[in-house]
Motif scaffolding. Structure first.
Motif, PDB file in Angstrom:
ATOM      1  N   ARG A 395      70.485  81.357 -94.951  1.00  0.00           N
ATOM      2  CA  ARG A 395      70.680  80.819 -94.207  1.00  0.00           C
ATOM      3  C   ARG A 395      69.136  80.992 -93.217  1.00  0.00           C
ATOM      4  N   GLU A 396      69.287  82.019 -92.975  1.00  0.00           N
ATOM      5  CA  GLU A 396      68.575  82.955 -92.344  1.00  0.00           C
ATOM      6  C   GLU A 396      67.197  83.040 -92.246  1.00  0.00           C
ATOM      7  N   ALA A 401      61.654  81.091 -92.395  1.00  0.00           N
ATOM      8  CA  ALA A 401      59.865  80.012 -93.323  1.00  0.00           C
ATOM      9  C   ALA A 401      60.205  78.586 -93.185  1.00  0.00           C
ATOM     10  N   THR A 402      61.581  78.133 -93.074  1.00  0.00           N
ATOM     11  CA  THR A 402      60.753  76.817 -92.252  1.00  0.00           C
ATOM     12  C   THR A 402      59.929  76.330 -91.770  1.00  0.00           C
ATOM     13  N   LEU A 403      60.919  77.464 -90.323  1.00  0.00           N
ATOM     14  CA  LEU A 403      60.711  76.957 -88.995  1.00  0.00           C
ATOM     15  C   LEU A 403      59.364  77.147 -88.276  1.00  0.00           C
ATOM     16  N   ARG A 452      53.965  82.506 -99.375  1.00  0.00           N
ATOM     17  CA  ARG A 452      54.896  83.382 -99.250  1.00  0.00           C
ATOM     18  C   ARG A 452      56.734  83.174 -98.695  1.00  0.00           C
ATOM     19  N   LEU A 453      56.378  83.461 -97.895  1.00  0.00           N
ATOM     20  CA  LEU A 453      57.775  82.996 -97.436  1.00  0.00           C
ATOM     21  C   LEU A 453      58.571  81.825 -97.825  1.00  0.00           C
ATOM     22  N   LEU A 454      57.535  81.252 -97.972  1.00  0.00           N
ATOM     23  CA  LEU A 454      58.597  79.766 -98.428  1.00  0.00           C
ATOM     24  C   LEU A 454      58.336  79.966 -99.995  1.00  0.00           C
ATOM     25  N   ARG A 455      57.765  80.731-101.083  1.00  0.00           N
ATOM     26  CA  ARG A 455      57.840  80.895-102.228  1.00  0.00           C
ATOM     27  C   ARG A 455      59.196  81.646-102.223  1.00  0.00           C
ATOM     28  N   SER A 516      53.712  69.326 -96.912  1.00  0.00           N
ATOM     29  CA  SER A 516      54.486  69.181 -96.861  1.00  0.00           C
ATOM     30  C   SER A 516      55.624  68.398 -96.957  1.00  0.00           C
ATOM     31  N   THR A 517      55.033  67.868 -97.763  1.00  0.00           N
ATOM     32  CA  THR A 517      55.652  67.390 -98.740  1.00  0.00           C
ATOM     33  C   THR A 517      56.797  68.023 -99.964  1.00  0.00           C
ATOM     34  N   LEU A 518      56.245  69.618 -99.728  1.00  0.00           N
ATOM     35  CA  LEU A 518      56.671  71.016-100.497  1.00  0.00           C
ATOM     36  C   LEU A 518      58.140  71.388-100.169  1.00  0.00           C
ATOM     37  N   LEU A 519      58.029  71.445 -98.414  1.00  0.00           N
ATOM     38  CA  LEU A 519      58.004  72.148 -97.251  1.00  0.00           C
ATOM     39  C   LEU A 519      59.615  70.820 -97.259  1.00  0.00           C
TER      40      LEU A 519
END
Length: 767
Positions: A395-396, A401-403, A452-455, A516-519
């Motif tokens: 979760r962290e 990444a999302t923030l 890279r972090l979102l991946r 944005s859509t990917l997120l």
């Protein structure tokens, strides 16, 4: 194709995906990679299974004997039609002719054998003469079934190779024309060749779009989508970059800009061929997932498996898995863009997991030597503690990444740097260009790091591929924007250089929007809003300049209206859950009823997200258009159900038709409401549309259980005849005559079945 020797006398079910049929002693080692081949085989597999699994001691009534004979004859007839098509394909493709003809001959012989062994209508008279039938030689039927499935599959896979060859041929044509475009010297010559290039790219888009939709592997499908997105966007870039280079032939930045586009397109073309041929250059292996989530998933499964088996893993293996996870966590902790709070929390949780793993290993070793109740309870507690810590850790990482991505997208939403570069270019200000190019490079590095972090936290392989594609796009497009801006700054009065910069800036803005859509999709998967099995349905876009789609004026809802819409949306959400539960009961998720039901559920979910201010629907116009599509999908489902009702007995048919007659008027009313002009407030129309969408969805939740029950009843009573029809007739009727070829056989991004691909091969030259 060789078949396994011998055969069991027992029955068995037939799996199609890897062509491994338990109970038949048959495993060809062939992997079926496309849905069209699989779906073409399924009805045949169903028929063969029905024959093999019949009970020998069943009372041999005239009705039973006639049914068995009809199945055998129907299979033989269908095989005959199949062979005719196969031989026609062979005559058009000399390199595969011998292989296809051999497989067709095997199929024909197997079909005839099955027809002979199921010729049992005069069994009571013939037994005295020693007639060999399905009742006396079940092993012979199994051998014939294995040979039939083997040969039919081989023909289908050979035909699939022809489809692959079409794609390769189309790619080669595109590459050859690109080489001409690269070396063209005059604008007139360029226009002529680019026109040819455009037609070839359209053909390539059709072929690869069909292939993408036909692939079973979701990861390969995502890779194909990424490669095709590159080609689609680069086509316009190639046009403006080439024109700029022709207008300013001595400009180094223009040549660099143009060269970058050609290079990227060639790489994308090569990637498409790697995907369709499943063959990588120089024997390279496919890149495996390196996301932290993938490592965490495997680590958790291994730990939880200790409850069942204390000896299947070593403690060294567990330590290695955790080491892999923590090493990749450094992408977060070492990033300059991760907040101090997130970094500290991630490091703290990492240390906590290390300590808890040491404790778990200690208890685990004790349990191996002394399996007492207390020790097993301690082991369970240790597993629960480390699992809880891993979930917090996950979760962290997701939050970090999302923030970061959300803040970054908000910060660059106005595209201020791009606007400044355009102004700088028109002014011819080289000093300002250097300043804003540096700022764009900084923004690019931030976006690449974020991707890279979102991946790492994407949650599914297709989304992981999309993150990689976004990272690569920002890397390449950022450099191209700078070179295009440099060209304009050197030639500030050049209209073509300005147009070129605009095109590259639009590509950057488009990728920001895609991110944005990917997120949102990553968040949906994390929160469990979307099942991994189901593909994401993007909103169909209305055609530009359509006079029927007048834009709505923005309006603000008061608190009472917002509450009412939110309440309606919540009811839609509950109904989509009910629909999904009904759909999950169906074993065959490719069934047309299921497919339409899934589409309607997914669209209703998008409407629910809109009521919360989330999702892909951004405006009231998007919402109304989606509702129109939803209603159309409901009418398509009704049409499919009407076809199904014709297979039912009178009472069952009446029951289904009553339910269908509830659905059709509701969908028609919803269409009329959605298309009706706005009389008073937009809210009134939205309210009515969502309410009527709810009525349709409620009817769907009542209709699906009825269909499921009738489908099973129909299958058990009449499976051996009815389910053969799609294979015997629908699958191949389009290839029996040239006169019936539909003008819309090639549909750019739709799913086209293998049969249509095969049918088109004969007429490839004329097309």
């Amino acid at each position: 194709m060789a078949t396994s020797p011998g055969g069991s006398g027992g029955g068995g079910s037939l799996g199609v995906s890897s062509l491994n049929f338990p109970g038949f002693g048959f495993d060809s080692g062939l992997e079926i990679k496309t849905r069209s081949v699989e779906q073409t085989l399924l009805p045949l597999v169903s028929q063969i299974t029905t024959l093999i699994n019949h009970k020998d001691k069943t009372k041999r009534s005239d009705k039973t004997l006639q049914a068995i004979q009809r199945v055998g004859q129907a299979v033989n007839l269908a095989v005959g039609r199949f062979v005719t098509v196969g031989e026609a394909i062979a005559n058009e493709n000399w390199d595969l002719k011998e292989e296809i003809n051999i497989a067709c001959l095997e199929a024909k012989q197997a079909g005839e054998t099955i027809a002979e062994l199921t010729d049992v209508t005069s069994l009571n008279n013939a037994e005295c003469d020693g007639q060999i039938t399905i009742f006396t030689d079940k092993t012979g039927v199994i051998k014939a079934a294995r040979l039939l499935l083997s040969s039919v599959t081989k023909v289908l896979l050979l035909a699939d190779r022809i489809v692959i060859k079409q794609i390769i041929t189309s790619r080669n044509k595109v590459l050859a024309t690109m080489e001409q475009l690269e070396s063209v010297g005059s604008f007139q010559e360029f226009v002529q060749i680019f026109s040819q290039f455009g037609n070839e790219m359209v053909e390539f888009a059709h072929l690869t779009g069909d292939r993408q939709n036909d692939l079973k592997d979701e990861k390969k499908k995502a890779e194909m989508a990424a490669a095709r997105a590159v080609l689609e966007k680069c086509t316009m870039m190639l046009l403006t970059a080439s024109k700029t280079c022709l207008r300013h032939p001595n400009c180094e930045s223009a040549r660099k800009n143009k060269g970058g586009v050609f290079h990227r397109m060639k790489l994308a073309l090569e990637q498409v061929i790697e995907i369709v041929t499943d063959c990588r250059p120089n024997g390279e292996n496919e890149i495996s997932s390196i996301s932290i989530y993938a490592g965490i998933k495997e680590f958790k499964m291994t730990i939880e498996a200790l409850r069942e088996n204390l000896y299947f893993q070593s403690k060294e293996n567990l330590s290695t898995m955790l080491k892999f996870i923590l090493e990749h966590t450094e992408d977060f902790t070492d990033s300059a863009y991760t907040s101090h709070e997130h970094r500290e929390c991630i490091l703290e949780l990492s240390n906590q997991i290390k300590i808890e793993l040491q404790h778990l290993v200690s208890v685990w070793m004790q349990a191996q030597s002394k399996k007492t109740k207390n020790i097993m309870e301690d082991l369970e507690l240790a597993i629960l503690k480390i699992s809880q810590s891993i979930n917090e850790f996950k979760r962290e990482l997701h939050s970090a990444a999302t923030l970061l991505a959300t803040d970054l997208l908000k910060h660059h939403a106005d595209h201020g740097i791009l606007k400044a570069l355009k102004i700088t270019g028109v002014e011819g200000n080289l000093e300002a260009l250097a300043e804003y190019a540096c700022k764009l490079s900084e923004q690019k590095e931030q976006l690449i790091e974020t991707c890279r972090l979102l991946r790492h936290i994407s949650g599914t392989e297709p989304l992981e591929i999309t993150c990689m594609h976004a990272e690569e796009t920002f890397q390449v497009t950022g450099q191209q924007i700078i070179s295009a801006a440099e060209t304009l700054t050197l030639h500030p009065s050049s209209k073509i250089a300005k147009e070129n910069l605009d095109v590259f800036c639009e590509a950057w803005e488009s990728q920001i929007s895609d991110m944005s859509t990917l997120l949102r999709e990553i968040n949906d998967v994390f929160e469990g809003k979307r099942g991994e099995k189901r593909a994401y349905l993007s909103l169909p876009k209305p055609v530009k300049n359509n006079t029927n789609l007048k834009p709505f004026k923005p309006t603000k809802l008061d608190s009472e209206e917002q509450a009412k819409i939110a309440k309606l949306g919540l009811k839609l959400r509950l109904l989509t859950s009910d629909v999904n539960c009904e759909i999950e009961k169906w074993k065959n998720q490719e069934n047309e009823i299921v497919r339409h039901g899934q589409n309607m559920s997914s669209m209703a979910y998008s409407i629910y997200l809109f009521t919360r201010g989330e999702g892909l629907l951004k405006s009231t116009q998007d919402l109304i258009y989606q509702i129109e599509v939803f209603a159309t999908e409901g009418l398509k489902l009704a049409s499919v159900l009407q076809g199904f009702s014709k297979q039912l007995k009178d009472d069952d048919k009446l029951l289904l038709l009553l339910e269908i007659n509830k659905l059709i008027p509701l969908c028609q009313q919803l269409q009329l409401t959605a298309k009706a002009p706005i009389q008073n407030k937009i809210f009134t129309k939205v309210d009515k549309c969502i309410l009527k969408t709810r009525f349709v969805l409620t009817t769907l939740t009542q209709l699906l259980p009825v269909c499921y029950k009738l489908m099973h009843k129909c299958k058990s009573e009449n499976d051996c005849i009815n389910s053969l029809q799609p294979w015997m007739e629908s699958r191949w009727q389009t290839v029996t005559t040239k006169d019936n070829m539909d003008e819309k056989t090639v549909e750019a991004f739709g799913v086209r079945s293998l049969e249509h691909n095969i049918a088109n091969l004969t007429f490839l030259e004329s097309k």
